[in-house]
Design an enzyme around this catalytic site. Sequence first.
Site, short mmCIF file in Angstrom:
data_model
loop_
_atom_site.label_atom_id
_atom_site.label_comp_id
_atom_site.label_asym_id
_atom_site.label_seq_id
_atom_site.Cartn_x
_atom_site.Cartn_y
_atom_site.Cartn_z
N ASN A 90 0.79 -1.24 0.00
CA ASN A 90 0.00 0.00 0.00
C ASN A 90 0.83 1.28 0.00
O ASN A 90 0.39 2.31 -0.53
CB ASN A 90 -0.93 -0.02 1.23
CG ASN A 90 -1.49 1.34 1.54
OD1 ASN A 90 -2.42 1.82 0.88
ND2 ASN A 90 -0.91 2.01 2.54
N SER A 142 -3.79 3.15 -8.77
CA SER A 142 -4.54 4.40 -8.67
C SER A 142 -5.36 4.58 -9.94
O SER A 142 -4.98 4.10 -11.02
CB SER A 142 -3.57 5.59 -8.54
OG SER A 142 -4.25 6.81 -8.70
N TYR A 155 4.17 9.95 -10.72
CA TYR A 155 3.17 9.17 -9.96
C TYR A 155 2.34 8.30 -10.91
O TYR A 155 2.18 7.10 -10.71
CB TYR A 155 2.28 10.14 -9.19
CG TYR A 155 1.25 9.47 -8.32
CD1 TYR A 155 1.60 8.91 -7.09
CD2 TYR A 155 -0.09 9.39 -8.71
CE1 TYR A 155 0.66 8.31 -6.28
CE2 TYR A 155 -1.04 8.79 -7.90
CZ TYR A 155 -0.66 8.25 -6.68
OH TYR A 155 -1.60 7.64 -5.88
N LYS A 159 2.13 4.17 -11.16
CA LYS A 159 0.88 3.46 -10.86
C LYS A 159 0.42 2.63 -12.06
O LYS A 159 -0.17 1.56 -11.90
CB LYS A 159 -0.20 4.45 -10.41
CG LYS A 159 0.11 5.11 -9.06
CD LYS A 159 0.23 4.07 -7.93
CE LYS A 159 0.35 4.72 -6.56
NZ LYS A 159 0.42 3.73 -5.46
N ILE A 188 -9.20 9.93 -2.34
CA ILE A 188 -9.58 9.41 -1.02
C ILE A 188 -9.05 10.38 0.04
O ILE A 188 -7.89 10.82 -0.05
CB ILE A 188 -8.98 8.00 -0.79
CG1 ILE A 188 -9.28 7.05 -1.96
CG2 ILE A 188 -9.47 7.42 0.55
CD1 ILE A 188 -10.73 6.71 -2.20
N1 LIG Z 1 -5.36 9.29 -1.15
C1 LIG Z 1 -5.69 9.15 -2.43
O1 LIG Z 1 -6.48 9.93 -2.96
C2 LIG Z 1 -5.13 7.99 -3.22
C3 LIG Z 1 -5.66 7.72 -4.46
C4 LIG Z 1 -5.16 6.66 -5.22
C5 LIG Z 1 -4.15 5.89 -4.72
N2 LIG Z 1 -3.61 6.17 -3.50
C6 LIG Z 1 -2.53 5.32 -3.03
O2 LIG Z 1 -2.89 4.75 -1.79
C7 LIG Z 1 -1.69 4.47 -1.05
C8 LIG Z 1 -1.82 5.07 0.33
O3 LIG Z 1 -1.98 6.46 0.19
P1 LIG Z 1 -2.54 7.42 1.33
O4 LIG Z 1 -3.40 8.40 0.65
O5 LIG Z 1 -3.05 6.63 2.47
O6 LIG Z 1 -1.20 8.19 1.69
P2 LIG Z 1 -0.54 8.60 3.09
O7 LIG Z 1 0.48 9.61 2.73
O8 LIG Z 1 -1.61 8.94 4.09
O9 LIG Z 1 0.15 7.25 3.56
C9 LIG Z 1 1.28 6.72 2.93
C10 LIG Z 1 2.11 6.01 3.97
O10 LIG Z 1 3.23 5.42 3.30
C11 LIG Z 1 4.37 5.62 4.11
N3 LIG Z 1 5.59 5.60 3.29
C12 LIG Z 1 6.01 6.54 2.41
N4 LIG Z 1 7.22 6.19 1.93
C13 LIG Z 1 7.55 5.01 2.51
C14 LIG Z 1 8.68 4.17 2.42
N5 LIG Z 1 9.74 4.48 1.65
N6 LIG Z 1 8.71 3.02 3.16
C15 LIG Z 1 7.64 2.70 3.94
N7 LIG Z 1 6.55 3.48 4.08
C16 LIG Z 1 6.50 4.62 3.36
C17 LIG Z 1 4.17 6.98 4.75
O11 LIG Z 1 4.96 7.13 5.92
C18 LIG Z 1 2.67 6.97 5.03
O12 LIG Z 1 2.39 6.47 6.33
C19 LIG Z 1 -0.54 5.04 -1.87
O13 LIG Z 1 0.05 4.01 -2.64
C20 LIG Z 1 -1.23 6.04 -2.77
O14 LIG Z 1 -0.52 6.27 -3.95
C21 LIG Z 1 -4.08 7.20 -2.73
#
Ligand SMILES: NC(=O)c1ccc[n+]([C@@H]2O[C@H](COP(=O)([O-])OP(=O)(O)OC[C@H]3O[C@@H](n4cnc5c(N)ncnc54)[C@H](O)[C@@H]3O)[C@@H](O)[C@H]2O)c1
Length: 251
Positions: A90, A142, A155, A159, A188
Amino acid sequence: MNRFENKVAIVTGAAGGIGSAVAARLASEGATVVVSDVNQEAAQAVAASICANGDKGLAVAADIASGDDCRGLVQTVVNQLGRIDILVNNAGINRRGALLDLSEDDWHSSFAVNLDSMYYLCRAVLPIMIETGAGAIVNTASQWGLYPAPGHIAYNVTKAAVASFTQNLARDYAPQNIRVNAVCPGEIHTPMLEAGVLRSGRTIADLDRKVPLGRIGKPEEVAALVAFLASDEAAFMCGSLVEITGAQAVA
Ligand SMILES: NC(=O)c1ccc[n+]([C@@H]2O[C@H](COP(=O)([O-])OP(=O)(O)OC[C@H]3O[C@@H](n4cnc5c(N)ncnc54)[C@H](O)[C@@H]3O)[C@@H](O)[C@H]2O)c1
């Protein structure tokens, strides 16, 4: 539901918005959840809140951009818990910019965290799942990997690669009963999204209006989908890229 009784799940980025919701959801259904994040303190807080609910969570810090950390994470889990049934890839980062605005570090970091980590972690986990005779891997792609938004080339390309990685891994390891699927979320409401909103000068209400369902998504809604894909209820799902966008992807 207790779909994950006696199962061990690793969730990366489990201190973040979607990851912490996934960890809590899997744990609430019986899994022992390895809460992994580069932010050790935050991972410990998420594991502690899982345990405070009477569920099973264990924090293991790892920087998933590092192959050594990924292998170390998997070895720690095997040593302490003896099995791995579910891997939720994730963690991710979103370095904003069109090509001319991106540094080399933005480009390489995006690939290291969003894609290379899956190479390292899946290579470490697959032999264990194959020996068990079953396993479920859920990757976070994504909507933007399928339908690129402007100004996020690093990004979006990572993805898109996650989507292809998912399909390739599924095709190669389905014969060993390893199911590999990906979720493709739209917007999200998480810390990552809030950081993007701040940078762009938009508001959450602006984003809500762009979604045909009238609002952006919640981390718990993605967690419910990840839990389904990780569970035996999704026994015939393998190689699927499941969009969860409130119809934004088709708007
Ligand atoms: N929020 C959105 O709108 C959305 C949409 C599509 C996809 N995503 C994807 O969902 C996933 C989670 O996103 P989110 O919105 O919860 O983001 P977020 O920033 O809240 O959480 C991401 C987490 O990943 C951790 N992280 C970052 N780099 C890291 C590394 N090198 N090693 C270990 N951990 C690491 C961070 O510390 C953080 O806790 C991501 O892959 C993101 O691309 C998010």
